[in-house]
Design a protein around this motif. Structure first.
Motif, PDB file in Angstrom:
ATOM      1  N   LEU A  30      26.332  35.454  23.538  1.00  0.00           N
ATOM      2  CA  LEU A  30      26.532  34.247  23.078  1.00  0.00           C
ATOM      3  C   LEU A  30      27.549  33.771  23.823  1.00  0.00           C
ATOM      4  O   LEU A  30      28.569  34.344  24.096  1.00  0.00           O
ATOM      5  CB  LEU A  30      26.800  34.256  21.509  1.00  0.00           C
ATOM      6  CG  LEU A  30      25.494  34.688  20.629  1.00  0.00           C
ATOM      7  CD1 LEU A  30      25.884  34.733  19.140  1.00  0.00           C
ATOM      8  CD2 LEU A  30      24.267  33.674  20.858  1.00  0.00           C
ATOM      9  N   ASN A 347      16.869  25.560  19.020  1.00  0.00           N
ATOM     10  CA  ASN A 347      18.336  25.135  18.608  1.00  0.00           C
ATOM     11  C   ASN A 347      19.461  25.987  18.987  1.00  0.00           C
ATOM     12  O   ASN A 347      20.586  25.833  18.946  1.00  0.00           O
ATOM     13  CB  ASN A 347      18.461  24.915  17.134  1.00  0.00           C
ATOM     14  CG  ASN A 347      17.522  23.784  16.709  1.00  0.00           C
ATOM     15  OD1 ASN A 347      17.379  22.947  17.236  1.00  0.00           O
ATOM     16  ND2 ASN A 347      16.910  24.239  15.500  1.00  0.00           N
ATOM     17  N   ASP A 348      19.030  27.381  19.515  1.00  0.00           N
ATOM     18  CA  ASP A 348      20.236  28.383  20.046  1.00  0.00           C
ATOM     19  C   ASP A 348      20.292  28.212  21.470  1.00  0.00           C
ATOM     20  O   ASP A 348      21.151  28.845  22.067  1.00  0.00           O
ATOM     21  CB  ASP A 348      19.558  29.547  19.750  1.00  0.00           C
ATOM     22  CG  ASP A 348      18.320  30.178  20.387  1.00  0.00           C
ATOM     23  OD1 ASP A 348      17.505  29.157  20.812  1.00  0.00           O
ATOM     24  OD2 ASP A 348      18.012  31.126  20.432  1.00  0.00           O
ATOM     25  N   ARG A 349      19.626  27.272  22.172  1.00  0.00           N
ATOM     26  CA  ARG A 349      19.931  27.116  23.618  1.00  0.00           C
ATOM     27  C   ARG A 349      19.601  25.528  24.255  1.00  0.00           C
ATOM     28  O   ARG A 349      19.920  24.723  23.508  1.00  0.00           O
ATOM     29  CB  ARG A 349      18.582  27.894  24.245  1.00  0.00           C
ATOM     30  CG  ARG A 349      17.258  27.519  24.124  1.00  0.00           C
ATOM     31  CD  ARG A 349      16.306  28.127  24.464  1.00  0.00           C
ATOM     32  NE  ARG A 349      16.232  29.561  23.429  1.00  0.00           N
ATOM     33  CZ  ARG A 349      15.325  30.451  23.494  1.00  0.00           C
ATOM     34  NH1 ARG A 349      14.593  30.664  24.490  1.00  0.00           N
ATOM     35  NH2 ARG A 349      15.482  31.153  22.308  1.00  0.00           N
ATOM     36  N   GLY A 355      28.686  29.401  20.734  1.00  0.00           N
ATOM     37  CA  GLY A 355      27.498  29.708  19.368  1.00  0.00           C
ATOM     38  C   GLY A 355      26.124  29.671  20.101  1.00  0.00           C
ATOM     39  O   GLY A 355      25.207  30.326  19.384  1.00  0.00           O
ATOM     40  N   ARG A 356      26.019  29.023  21.162  1.00  0.00           N
ATOM     41  CA  ARG A 356      24.622  29.097  21.945  1.00  0.00           C
ATOM     42  C   ARG A 356      24.453  30.210  22.736  1.00  0.00           C
ATOM     43  O   ARG A 356      25.498  30.928  23.049  1.00  0.00           O
ATOM     44  CB  ARG A 356      24.558  27.814  22.731  1.00  0.00           C
ATOM     45  CG  ARG A 356      24.823  26.445  22.135  1.00  0.00           C
ATOM     46  CD  ARG A 356      23.502  25.843  21.471  1.00  0.00           C
ATOM     47  NE  ARG A 356      23.998  24.607  20.729  1.00  0.00           N
ATOM     48  CZ  ARG A 356      23.061  23.319  20.692  1.00  0.00           C
ATOM     49  NH1 ARG A 356      21.779  23.632  20.808  1.00  0.00           N
ATOM     50  NH2 ARG A 356      23.332  22.458  20.012  1.00  0.00           N
ATOM     51  N   ARG A 357      23.022  30.448  23.073  1.00  0.00           N
ATOM     52  CA  ARG A 357      22.832  31.655  23.815  1.00  0.00           C
ATOM     53  C   ARG A 357      23.633  31.535  25.213  1.00  0.00           C
ATOM     54  O   ARG A 357      23.663  30.294  25.739  1.00  0.00           O
ATOM     55  CB  ARG A 357      21.239  31.756  24.065  1.00  0.00           C
ATOM     56  CG  ARG A 357      20.494  32.214  23.023  1.00  0.00           C
ATOM     57  CD  ARG A 357      19.013  32.144  23.173  1.00  0.00           C
ATOM     58  NE  ARG A 357      18.533  32.606  24.486  1.00  0.00           N
ATOM     59  CZ  ARG A 357      17.728  33.525  24.693  1.00  0.00           C
ATOM     60  NH1 ARG A 357      17.369  34.502  23.647  1.00  0.00           N
ATOM     61  NH2 ARG A 357      17.503  33.844  25.755  1.00  0.00           N
TER      62      ARG A 357
END
Length: 431
Positions: A30, A347-349, A355-357
């Motif tokens: 992350l 939502n993770d990228r 906090g994002r990948r």
């Protein structure tokens, strides 16, 4: 546990805009910090970008995977691919590989798309489940969910060449999918098909039609409805006789990581259709340009592995073609990063943000000045793990991919020719 990595002296495009940051730190897969000053801590691996550009990992929003596709995609900075029709067993194998190995791109898929009995793309993928009436829609969607589909793909009519779903069935499929929280992507090949699926309430339109100019009122409806469009120009240009594959192979920044086998294939693309007058590619450009001017959200997707395209590398061609249609470079980059992530709920990228990948691509050039600078790749990370860009060429994965690619393309070409011959023998229009 792998050490943390900090990139310094970078220009950072965060997925929407160029930031003031010059440093990005990531650890445990992350992003942990983005800052103007160097963010490294004691013990970090420090990478000097030397003024290069850091982007989120790219997302190809329209592919059809074959063995080896996920590894080749990652080689060109495509850290996530969205498959738009593949069989469940192939999807399951590739999703498992993506979840357990960082040397391939991540994967989402529609699995089996919704089409009529004998409808497109039956001649390429059959046998697979189909449907023919609205009362079958609920069951069809439920079965796709059981198989692990991440969204639903539906096929509108294909110029009369194949059996197709009627409008009522398409509407029933959209309703059933939306009730289950699934996004609906619609394949179209004609302007009439666009009107049909827009009226049905789909979320994403796949392919830019070239049979006619898009109606201004229809464009306004697309914009007002918030429907995203994936033009897949990288495939359209080759289908209409342009040498897009050769253009990819001719760029040394791409050819170096393609290898000789793929360069040869891209330089010798067989015509899918012969003896037929094709619409001009300029019509595709004009239709996309008008969509962009109307404020329609455009997404970057290649439709690989159609003739003249290749996983990963052709997405860079797609970005170039989008800019040729009037998007500025930042809009084109957004179409391959933050907007696909938002539309498809990833939502993770898709963003460079704490906090994002840590799906990241470091370039030596500036794609905001020249979109083809996305091809000047220095480093790639997927989930914080560096990618070995030399690992794919001549590997067992490439050999398996080339065999699968040749088989699939041969089936596709034969299928199109057979259908068109039968259709013409019955006196059908060939436009």
């Amino acid at each position: 546990m792998a050490k943390a990595t900090t990139i310094v002296n970078a220009r950072v495009f965060d997925g929407t805009t160029l930031q003031e940051w010059t440093s990005v730190r990531f650890e445990g897969g992350l992003i942990t910090n983005c800052s103007v000053e160097p963010a490294n801590r004691d013990g970090d691996d420090v990478i000097d970008a030397a003024g290069g550009t850091l982007l989120p990992g790219l997302i190809d929003t329209h592919v059809h995977i074959v063995p080896g596709a996920m590894a080749q995609s990652l080689t060109f900075g495509v850290t996530t691919v969205l498959d738009m029709f593949s069989k469940p067993d192939l999807i399951a194998v590739n999703k498992e590989q993506a979840s357990s190995h960082a040397n391939v791109a991540d994967l989402r898929s529609s699995g089996i798309g919704a089409t009529a009995s004998g409808g497109h793309p039956s001649l390429i993928y059959a046998p697979f489940p189909t449907l023919d009436s609205p009362d079958e829609a609920e069951k069809f969607v439920a079965e796709r969910l059981v198989e692990g589909a991440d969204y639903l793909k539906v096929f509108s009519g294909v110029g009369g060449l194949w059996p197709s779903l009627n409008s009522q069935t398409i509407k029933a499929l959209v309703s059933a999918a939306h009730k289950r929280g699934l996004l609906v992507v619609a394949h179209v090949s004609s302007t009439n098909g666009v009107e049909e699926v827009v009226s049905a309430g789909i979320d994403v339109l796949a392919h830019i039609p070239v049979d006619a100019d898009l109606d201004s009122g229809l464009i306004e409806r697309i914009a007002a409805s918030g429907i995203a469009v994936t033009p897949t120009l990288a495939t359209v240009e080759n289908t209409l006789g342009e040498a897009g594959g050769a253009a990819v192979a001719a760029d040394p920044r791409l050819a170096a990581a393609l290898g000789d086998e793929w360069v040869l294939r891209l330089n010798s693309v067989p015509p899918v259709i012969s003896g037929r007058t094709l619409p001009p590619y300029s019509r595709a450009v004009e239709n996309v340009r008008r969509l962009a001017e109307a404020g329609v959200l455009l997404l970057a997707g290649t439709d690989a592995p159609n003739p003249g395209t290749v996983f990963g590398a052709s997405l860079h061609r797609e970005l170039e073609l989008l800019v040729q249609c009037g998007l500025d470079p930042a809009q084109a980059l957004t179409a391959a990063t933050s907007e696909p992530a938002r539309v498809f709920g990833l939502n993770d990228r898709g963003r460079v943000e704490a906090g994002r990948r840590a799906d990241l691509v470091l370039l030596s050039g500036d794609p905001l000045l020249d979109i083809t600078a996305t091809r000047s790749i220095e480093r790639i990370w997927r989930g914080g793990t560096p990618c070995d860009r030399s690992a794919f060429v001549a590997s067992p994965a490439e050999k398996e991919q080339l065999a699968a690619f040749d088989t699939q393309i041969a089936k596709a070409v034969a299928a199109v020719r057979e259908r068109r011959t039968k259709f013409a023998s019955k006196g059908g229009s060939r436009t």
